[in-house]
Design an enzyme around this catalytic site. Structure first.
Site, PDB file in Angstrom:
ATOM      1  N   HIS A  65       0.849  -1.204   0.000  1.00 33.63           N
ATOM      2  CA  HIS A  65       0.000   0.000   0.000  1.00 33.63           C
ATOM      3  C   HIS A  65       0.880   1.247   0.000  1.00 33.63           C
ATOM      4  O   HIS A  65       1.928   1.290   0.646  1.00 33.63           O
ATOM      5  CB  HIS A  65      -1.001  -0.015   1.155  1.00 33.63           C
ATOM      6  CG  HIS A  65      -0.455   0.221   2.538  1.00 33.63           C
ATOM      7  ND1 HIS A  65      -0.276   1.486   3.050  1.00 33.63           N
ATOM      8  CD2 HIS A  65      -0.081  -0.633   3.519  1.00 33.63           C
ATOM      9  CE1 HIS A  65       0.169   1.388   4.298  1.00 33.63           C
ATOM     10  NE2 HIS A  65       0.310   0.119   4.603  1.00 33.63           N
ATOM     11  N   ASP A 176       5.745   3.088   7.237  1.00 36.56           N
ATOM     12  CA  ASP A 176       4.529   2.316   6.931  1.00 36.56           C
ATOM     13  C   ASP A 176       3.786   3.053   5.817  1.00 36.56           C
ATOM     14  O   ASP A 176       3.123   4.044   6.069  1.00 36.56           O
ATOM     15  CB  ASP A 176       3.676   2.209   8.195  1.00 36.56           C
ATOM     16  CG  ASP A 176       2.331   1.549   7.959  1.00 36.56           C
ATOM     17  OD1 ASP A 176       2.113   0.989   6.882  1.00 36.56           O
ATOM     18  OD2 ASP A 176       1.490   1.619   8.874  1.00 36.56           O
ATOM     19  N   GLU A 208      -5.302   1.768   2.185  1.00 36.50           N
ATOM     20  CA  GLU A 208      -5.137   0.649   3.121  1.00 36.50           C
ATOM     21  C   GLU A 208      -5.422   1.079   4.552  1.00 36.50           C
ATOM     22  O   GLU A 208      -6.056   0.367   5.318  1.00 36.50           O
ATOM     23  CB  GLU A 208      -3.707   0.082   3.012  1.00 36.50           C
ATOM     24  CG  GLU A 208      -3.502  -1.251   3.735  1.00 36.50           C
ATOM     25  CD  GLU A 208      -2.979  -1.123   5.154  1.00 36.50           C
ATOM     26  OE1 GLU A 208      -2.779  -2.153   5.801  1.00 36.50           O
ATOM     27  OE2 GLU A 208      -2.779   0.015   5.648  1.00 36.50           O
ATOM     28  N   GLU A 209      -4.958   2.276   4.889  1.00 35.16           N
ATOM     29  CA  GLU A 209      -5.059   2.744   6.287  1.00 35.16           C
ATOM     30  C   GLU A 209      -6.493   3.092   6.698  1.00 35.16           C
ATOM     31  O   GLU A 209      -6.753   3.330   7.866  1.00 35.16           O
ATOM     32  CB  GLU A 209      -4.148   3.966   6.510  1.00 35.16           C
ATOM     33  CG  GLU A 209      -2.658   3.705   6.274  1.00 35.16           C
ATOM     34  CD  GLU A 209      -2.004   2.843   7.351  1.00 35.16           C
ATOM     35  OE1 GLU A 209      -2.713   2.420   8.291  1.00 35.16           O
ATOM     36  OE2 GLU A 209      -0.796   2.580   7.225  1.00 35.16           O
ATOM     37  N   ASP A 231       4.366  -5.269   3.828  1.00 43.17           N
ATOM     38  CA  ASP A 231       3.949  -4.190   4.717  1.00 43.17           C
ATOM     39  C   ASP A 231       4.915  -4.141   5.901  1.00 43.17           C
ATOM     40  O   ASP A 231       5.947  -4.808   5.886  1.00 43.17           O
ATOM     41  CB  ASP A 231       2.503  -4.437   5.180  1.00 43.17           C
ATOM     42  CG  ASP A 231       1.758  -3.152   5.525  1.00 43.17           C
ATOM     43  OD1 ASP A 231       2.412  -2.180   5.971  1.00 43.17           O
ATOM     44  OD2 ASP A 231       0.526  -3.116   5.376  1.00 43.17           O
TER      45      ASP A 231
END
Ligand code: ZN
Length: 342
Positions: A65, A176, A208-209, A231
């Site tokens: 992501h 991240d 994604e988050e 990830d």
């Protein structure tokens, strides 16, 4: 192609929270345009999908992501202070006194997250902080001045430096999952002119988050035989972490190849075998439930996909000073490269 460290540094400097990934997608498209044999396209949600044809009709999808946690402008008060809400999981306690970048029509506006000085708020010392107790100060003197520079809905990210620390460890915002993005970019570079058996799909997923949203449409459309998400995972090697509850994952000891119901055993075993045979460091992590990563959706895309996860240990996740080891990044690239050749 630049080396991975340089790519990482560029990627983490880009401001692109969930739902506002355009700047990073544009950067990646530009970087990857040198590979004329690859198909590069965006889907309706904004996922960037890079395709390399193989010799068979089998397909492998690698997904990282490209969004990051951040905020969005909610309300601007009469004095010109900017109130905001979060995009993804952020702990309000770490926000006071942070530098931020607000992206307004593609241009950065810099500000700081303000709060009442402790010497002026003695009675409030132990108060639990909510994001609505904080504001962003861009130095504007009025609502109209603020509105000339910022609009409701503008995305906001942390503004931090890329710090190189001891033992090949670095720290910055959006580790991240810009480490995952850098790994995918590096794999594209290593694999672009190799004749693989499987068709390769490299997916830079969005949102994604905020609920693993991009991978849902990408997984459905590509419908791969095998999928691997790349990830970060929580490193648990710093004070106060309860290892009885969260296990042991250390920075610099190799990527994590987890075990659990979210992961296909054949895929994870293969990744582990490659690491063992090639003397590459890796760690095993037990994730007994939902992994909270793109693999959770990829595994159940359409009729299901044999999918796995490889993650880079990260300290202080979802803060402006996320930390990881460059050695772990290189080990992950090596393992995944050999997996794709197989
Ligand atoms: Zn992530």
């Amino acid at each position: 192609m630049d080396n991975v460290k340089d790519i990482l540094q560029s990627l983490t400097s880009i401001s692109a929270p969930s739902g506002y990934e355009m700047p990073i997608v544009r950067f990646l498209k530009d970087k990857l345009s040198i590979y004329s044999n690859l198909k590069i396209e965006e889907d309706v949600l904004g996922n960037l999908i890079v395709t390399k044809n193989g010799k068979t009709d089998k397909s492998i999808m690698l997904v990282a992501h490209c969004d990051e946690i951040g905020f969005a402008v909610k309300y601007i008060d009469e004095a010109g202070f900017i109130h905001f809400s979060s995009l993804g999981g952020v702990d309000a306690h770490i926000l006071k006194g942070r530098d931020v970048t607000i992206m307004h029509h593609g241009q950065p506006v810099y500000g700081v997250i303000g709060s009442c000085s402790v010497s002026l708020s003695r009675n409030n010392k132990s108060k639990d902080i909510d994001i609505s107790d904080l504001w962003i100060d861009i130095g504007a003197c009025s609502k109209s001045e603020a509105l000339n520079n910022v609009s409701i809905g503008d995305p906001i990210t942390f503004k931090t430096h890329y710090n190189e620390l001891r033992n090949n460890i670095f720290s910055t915002k959006s580790v991240d999952n810009r480490v995952g993005v850098a790994i995918l970019v590096s794999l594209i570079d290593k694999l672009h002119n190799i004749n693989t058996d499987a068709n390769m799909y490299f997916v830079f997923s969005v949102q994604e988050e905020v609920g693993l949203r991009g991978v849902i449409t990408a997984g459905y459309n590509i419908n791969p035989n095998v999928g691997i998400a790349i990830d970060v995972t929580h490193a648990t090697d710093y004070p106060t972490i309860n290892k009885n509850a969260f296990g042991e994952i250390r920075l610099g000891k190799g990527p994590s190849i987890p075990i659990g119901p979210n992961f296909n055993n054949l895929v994870q075993n293969k990744l582990r075998d490659i690491a063992i045979q090639n003397h590459i460091d890796y760690q095993v992590e037990s994730i007994s439930g939902y992994s909270g990563t793109d693999v959770a959706e990829l595994q159940v895309a359409r009729g299901g996909c044999q999918s796995g996860l490889l993650s880079i240990p990260c300290r202080y996740m979802h803060t402006p000073i996320e930390m990881a080891s460059y050695d772990d990044v290189l080990s992950a690239i090596e393992i995944l490269y050999k997996f794709c050749l197989n």
